[in-house]
Motif scaffolding. Structure first.
Motif, short mmCIF file in Angstrom:
data_model
loop_
_atom_site.label_atom_id
_atom_site.label_comp_id
_atom_site.label_asym_id
_atom_site.label_seq_id
_atom_site.Cartn_x
_atom_site.Cartn_y
_atom_site.Cartn_z
N THR A 1 0.82 -1.01 -0.09
CA THR A 1 0.23 0.56 0.03
C THR A 1 1.13 1.68 0.03
N LEU A 2 0.90 2.05 -0.56
CA LEU A 2 1.45 2.98 -1.01
C LEU A 2 0.81 4.17 -1.36
N GLY A 3 1.56 5.93 -1.09
CA GLY A 3 1.31 6.83 -1.11
C GLY A 3 2.34 7.34 -2.20
N VAL A 4 1.05 7.88 -3.69
CA VAL A 4 1.66 8.33 -4.86
C VAL A 4 1.15 9.47 -5.26
N SER A 5 2.16 9.90 -6.36
CA SER A 5 1.90 11.48 -7.22
C SER A 5 0.54 11.30 -8.08
N LYS A 6 -0.07 11.35 -8.77
CA LYS A 6 -1.06 11.05 -10.20
C LYS A 6 0.71 10.92 -11.52
N GLU A 7 2.06 12.04 -11.12
CA GLU A 7 2.50 10.96 -12.38
C GLU A 7 3.47 9.61 -11.64
N CYS A 8 3.32 9.58 -10.37
CA CYS A 8 4.03 7.83 -10.02
C CYS A 8 2.98 7.44 -10.36
N TYR A 9 2.21 7.21 -10.19
CA TYR A 9 1.32 6.10 -10.71
C TYR A 9 0.94 5.95 -12.32
N ARG A 10 0.98 7.12 -12.95
CA ARG A 10 1.20 6.57 -14.00
C ARG A 10 2.32 6.08 -14.37
N ARG A 11 3.54 6.03 -13.81
CA ARG A 11 4.91 5.59 -14.45
C ARG A 11 4.63 4.42 -13.34
N ILE A 12 3.85 3.64 -12.59
CA ILE A 12 4.20 2.32 -12.20
C ILE A 12 3.26 1.50 -13.13
N LEU A 13 2.33 1.88 -14.04
CA LEU A 13 1.18 1.25 -14.38
C LEU A 13 1.88 1.14 -16.14
N ALA A 14 2.82 1.98 -16.33
CA ALA A 14 3.18 1.32 -18.29
C ALA A 14 4.62 0.66 -17.40
N GLU A 15 5.07 0.71 -16.29
CA GLU A 15 6.65 -0.13 -15.46
C GLU A 15 5.33 -1.57 -15.60
N THR A 16 4.31 -1.91 -14.98
CA THR A 16 4.00 -2.92 -14.69
C THR A 16 3.15 -3.66 -16.15
N GLU A 17 2.62 -2.92 -17.20
CA GLU A 17 2.51 -3.35 -18.25
C GLU A 17 3.77 -3.87 -18.92
N LYS A 18 4.83 -3.45 -19.14
CA LYS A 18 6.06 -3.76 -19.06
C LYS A 18 6.57 -4.80 -19.01
N PHE A 19 6.34 -4.79 -17.32
CA PHE A 19 6.41 -6.59 -16.70
C PHE A 19 5.82 -7.68 -17.23
N LYS A 20 4.54 -7.35 -17.65
CA LYS A 20 3.97 -8.20 -17.90
C LYS A 20 4.04 -8.65 -19.22
N ASN A 21 4.41 -8.19 -19.55
CA ASN A 21 4.72 -8.58 -21.44
C ASN A 21 5.82 -9.34 -21.25
N ARG A 22 6.49 -9.19 -20.55
CA ARG A 22 8.27 -9.85 -20.64
C ARG A 22 7.81 -11.05 -20.03
N VAL A 23 6.85 -11.41 -19.15
CA VAL A 23 6.66 -12.29 -18.15
C VAL A 23 5.78 -13.73 -19.89
N ALA A 24 4.97 -12.40 -20.72
CA ALA A 24 4.20 -13.25 -21.58
C ALA A 24 6.09 -13.87 -22.91
N SER A 25 6.56 -13.13 -22.60
CA SER A 25 7.63 -13.49 -23.95
C SER A 25 8.54 -14.23 -22.94
N LEU A 26 8.47 -14.74 -21.62
CA LEU A 26 9.26 -15.26 -21.25
C LEU A 26 8.60 -16.93 -21.70
N ALA A 27 7.33 -16.66 -21.76
CA ALA A 27 6.45 -18.02 -21.36
C ALA A 27 6.24 -18.64 -23.10
N LEU A 28 6.36 -17.37 -23.74
CA LEU A 28 5.13 -18.40 -25.51
C LEU A 28 7.54 -18.57 -26.06
N ASN A 29 8.06 -18.23 -24.93
CA ASN A 29 9.93 -18.74 -25.44
C ASN A 29 9.48 -20.36 -24.74
N ASP A 30 8.87 -20.85 -23.94
CA ASP A 30 9.23 -21.89 -22.85
C ASP A 30 8.35 -23.39 -24.06
#
Length: 275
Positions: free
Chosen positions: A222-251
């Protein structure tokens, strides 16, 4: 508008930013002013393929249209891919882009969307039937799902997947996926997806008690963040999700089906801040 990670053409993304963004903030003139570009028609020419972006300009334009961190990295690779005229360079940029969005571009689900997400186990069955040849023993297939489902549920799931061409039998009689990766459909189909996610959240809750800690992962902050930090966290999470998908698709040695879910949502607001 779609995330930048869903694009493979930077000119197309630039066009959509202009067409679907706020007219006051994302007109060619407004973007050009933020990027310190004196010719307000330059970006329109880029969008049409008449001009290219320089190394410096591609960075400032990316920032001018609101991209940062992982999104900006992806944008820069996208521009370099689009402007490269060498096959070797194109292959390199495609490989780099694959680390963000998965090695195989997901195919949007069209017909059969509601049926595919009707029950939590149908997407799981789609993955499971490709991991081992169950020889149409639906009782065995049902027992192989966790938690187990009935023989009739397993049979119905396979029939639905086959009817809408999510899976098919190859020349050897084994079930295979029609497409390696799928992604959600249109906003009109949102209710079916919400129903699916609610079911999966229930399964995640059950796993807390049913599985040992070394067989599942649950974490939260549970974190306290700014609007801009929140947007950046969402972007990093999307990047992480796609990298997990890449690992699975190459397995190539898959022996289990897993569910990966990350939840991020607001829990409170400062009363003097714009939500």
């Amino acid at each position: 508008m779609k995330s930048v990670f869903e694009y493979d053409d930077y000119r197309g993304y630039l066009k959509d930013v202009h067409d679907y963004g706020n007219r006051a903030s994302f007109s060619w003139r407004a973007i050009s002013l933020r990027a310190n570009i004196t010719n307000p028609n330059f970006l329109r020419q880029v969008m049409l393929g008449e001009r290219n972006l320089s190394e410096k300009t591609m960075d400032v334009v990316g920032k001018a249209i609101g991209l940062q961190d992982a999104e900006l990295e992806y944008w820069l690779l996208l521009v370099k891919l689009g402007q490269s005229d060498k096959d070797e360079s194109k292959r390199h940029y495609r490989q780099e882009l694959a680390q963000f969005r998965g090695a195989v571009s997901p195919v949007k689900i069209g017909e059969g969307f509601s049926e595919y997400y009707r029950h939590w186990y149908i997407p799981a069955i789609r993955e499971l039937v490709t991991l081992f040849d169950f020889k149409d023993d639906f009782a065995l297939l049902g027992r192989s799902i966790y938690p187990p489902i009935t023989e009739s549920e397993a049979r119905s799931a396979v029939q639905i997947l086959a009817r809408f061409h999510f899976i098919y039998k190859d020349a050897d009689g084994r079930w295979v996926e029609s497409d390696r990766a799928l992604r959600s459909g249109t906003p009109k189909q949102r209710s079916a997806l919400i129903h699916y996610h609610r079911e999966m959240l229930g399964k995640a809750s059950e796993a807390l008690f049913a599985l040992d800690k070394d067989k599942r992962f649950v974490g939260g902050m549970t974190l306290g963040v700014s609007k801009e930090c929140y947007r950046r966290i969402l972007a990093e999470t999307e990047k992480f999700k796609n990298r997990v998908a890449s690992l699975a698709l190459n397995d190539s040695k898959g022996d289990k089906v897993i569910q990966v879910a990350v939840q991020i949502f607001p829990m409170g607001y400062s009363p003097d801040r714009n939500r």
